[in-house]
Design an enzyme around this catalytic site. Structure first.
Site, PDB file in Angstrom:
ATOM      1  N   VAL A 206       0.817  -1.216   0.000  1.00 36.85           N
ATOM      2  CA  VAL A 206       0.000   0.000   0.000  1.00 36.85           C
ATOM      3  C   VAL A 206       0.852   1.268   0.000  1.00 36.85           C
ATOM      4  O   VAL A 206       0.614   2.193  -0.776  1.00 36.85           O
ATOM      5  CB  VAL A 206      -0.931  -0.002   1.231  1.00 36.85           C
ATOM      6  CG1 VAL A 206      -1.599   1.350   1.391  1.00 36.85           C
ATOM      7  CG2 VAL A 206      -1.976  -1.097   1.073  1.00 36.85           C
ATOM      8  N   LYS A 207       1.846   1.295   0.840  1.00 40.38           N
ATOM      9  CA  LYS A 207       2.639   2.519   0.976  1.00 40.38           C
ATOM     10  C   LYS A 207       3.430   2.806  -0.295  1.00 40.38           C
ATOM     11  O   LYS A 207       3.462   3.940  -0.785  1.00 40.38           O
ATOM     12  CB  LYS A 207       3.564   2.398   2.195  1.00 40.38           C
ATOM     13  CG  LYS A 207       4.269   3.688   2.562  1.00 40.38           C
ATOM     14  CD  LYS A 207       5.589   3.804   1.860  1.00 40.38           C
ATOM     15  CE  LYS A 207       6.291   5.094   2.243  1.00 40.38           C
ATOM     16  NZ  LYS A 207       7.601   5.199   1.570  1.00 40.38           N
ATOM     17  N   VAL A 208       4.077   1.784  -0.824  1.00 35.92           N
ATOM     18  CA  VAL A 208       4.870   1.961  -2.032  1.00 35.92           C
ATOM     19  C   VAL A 208       3.969   2.300  -3.218  1.00 35.92           C
ATOM     20  O   VAL A 208       4.299   3.168  -4.041  1.00 35.92           O
ATOM     21  CB  VAL A 208       5.723   0.707  -2.314  1.00 35.92           C
ATOM     22  CG1 VAL A 208       6.344   0.766  -3.703  1.00 35.92           C
ATOM     23  CG2 VAL A 208       6.815   0.581  -1.259  1.00 35.92           C
TER      24      VAL A 208
END
Length: 280
Positions: A206-208
């Site tokens: 999700v973050k990447v």
DNA sequence: ACCCAGGTGAGGG
DNA sequence: CCCTCACCTGGG
């Protein structure tokens, strides 16, 4: 736009500062096939080299200052300042711009960023360029093409200190090289769809995915939540109470809307310089 | 010797 | 969904 703040804001990993024997700092970085030397003083922004029309156009596009000068960022920050918390933070972080980076380079750089630290991310990206990228002037190298990276031998990747991320990097390179994912196309489809496609890439969570969406696709609704942003949001908006990732993202979406990505940049910068870590 | 660093994937409730 | 854990690697 403040050059120093923008280049040091963690969205790009290929800039260094050359301060030797000068009164102004010079930013040296690789954008595409250009080795750019930039400086900024009270009079404005300077492209020291290369002094060519092509390089100029490149810089303007990359820094996002073409068409409207600094009007864009001014408008964005005026919008952000509607939020009382951000209004206060902006006195420390104003001038951070969103770069227009190559989504391919962003994809690989941020796969490498997972559970890693910034100096080592920079080192890995440097070594990738050094060993697989096209040679440029002064010993610099372009970021490797998908083809070259997809074909890289494990030995070569080992030199780049990718660790357990090496297979992810190579597989992602194959996806792009074989045309099984069209990064350029992701910029032209709804952000939610782009995010889903990115999440299908191994090593992209999700973050990447949100970093790629924001820094590579310029989807400014994206709100990458890393430890620093989480810390900032929980402390500044939830009285230090812990929130789940979903709660933070929902909060950012309704609170900042299309300015979420910019808000994230300021919260991140502020957290790194003002919100020290505390044990839980 | 450990812990940490811009998380992710696998496995389980 | 939410939680927990291991994880290359270099530097505290």
């Amino acid at each position: 736009m403040r050059l120093g703040r923008t280049l040091a804001s963690g969205q790009a990993f290929r800039w260094k500062w050359d301060t030797e024997g000068r009164d102004v700092e010079i930013a040296v970085g690789v954008v595409g096939r250009h080795v750019l030397r930039l400086a900024q003083d009270a009079r404005g922004l300077w492209l020291l080299s290369p002094d060519t029309p092509d390089a100029r156009a490149s810089v303007l596009r990359y820094l996002g200052v073409s068409g409207g000068g600094g009007a864009g960022i001014r408008r964005v920050e005026a919008g952000l300042a509607q939020d009382a918390v951000l209004a206060r933070i902006l006195s420390h972080t104003a001038g951070i711009g969103l770069l227009a980076q190559d989504p391919w380079e962003v994809l690989i750089s941020f796969i490498i960023s997972a559970n890693n630290n910034i100096p080592k991310i920079i080192q890995s990206v440097d070594r990738l360029a050094q060993s697989l990228g096209e040679p440029l002037e002064n010993g610099a190298h372009a970021f490797p093409t998908p083809d070259r990276l997809a074909a890289a031998r494990p030995r070569t990747l080992a030199v780049c200190l990718l660790g357990y991320r090496a297979p992810y990097v190579r597989a992602a390179a194959r996806l792009v090289a074989e045309g099984r994912i069209d990064l350029g196309g992701l910029a032209r489809i709804p952000p939610d769809e782009a995010r889903e496609q990115l999440l299908g890439i191994r090593g992209v969570g999700v973050k990447v995915a949100d970093c790629i969406a924001l820094f590579g696709l310029r989807h400014t609704t994206a709100f990458p939540v890393d430890v620093w942003v989480r810390r900032a949001v929980e402390r500044l908006y939830f009285r230090g109470r812990q929130r789940t990732l979903k709660e933070i993202q929902a909060f950012a979406r309704v609170r900042f809307g299309p300015l979420a990505g910019y808000a994230q940049q300021h919260l991140f910068a502020y957290a790194r310089s003002h919100l020290h870590r505390v044990r839980r």
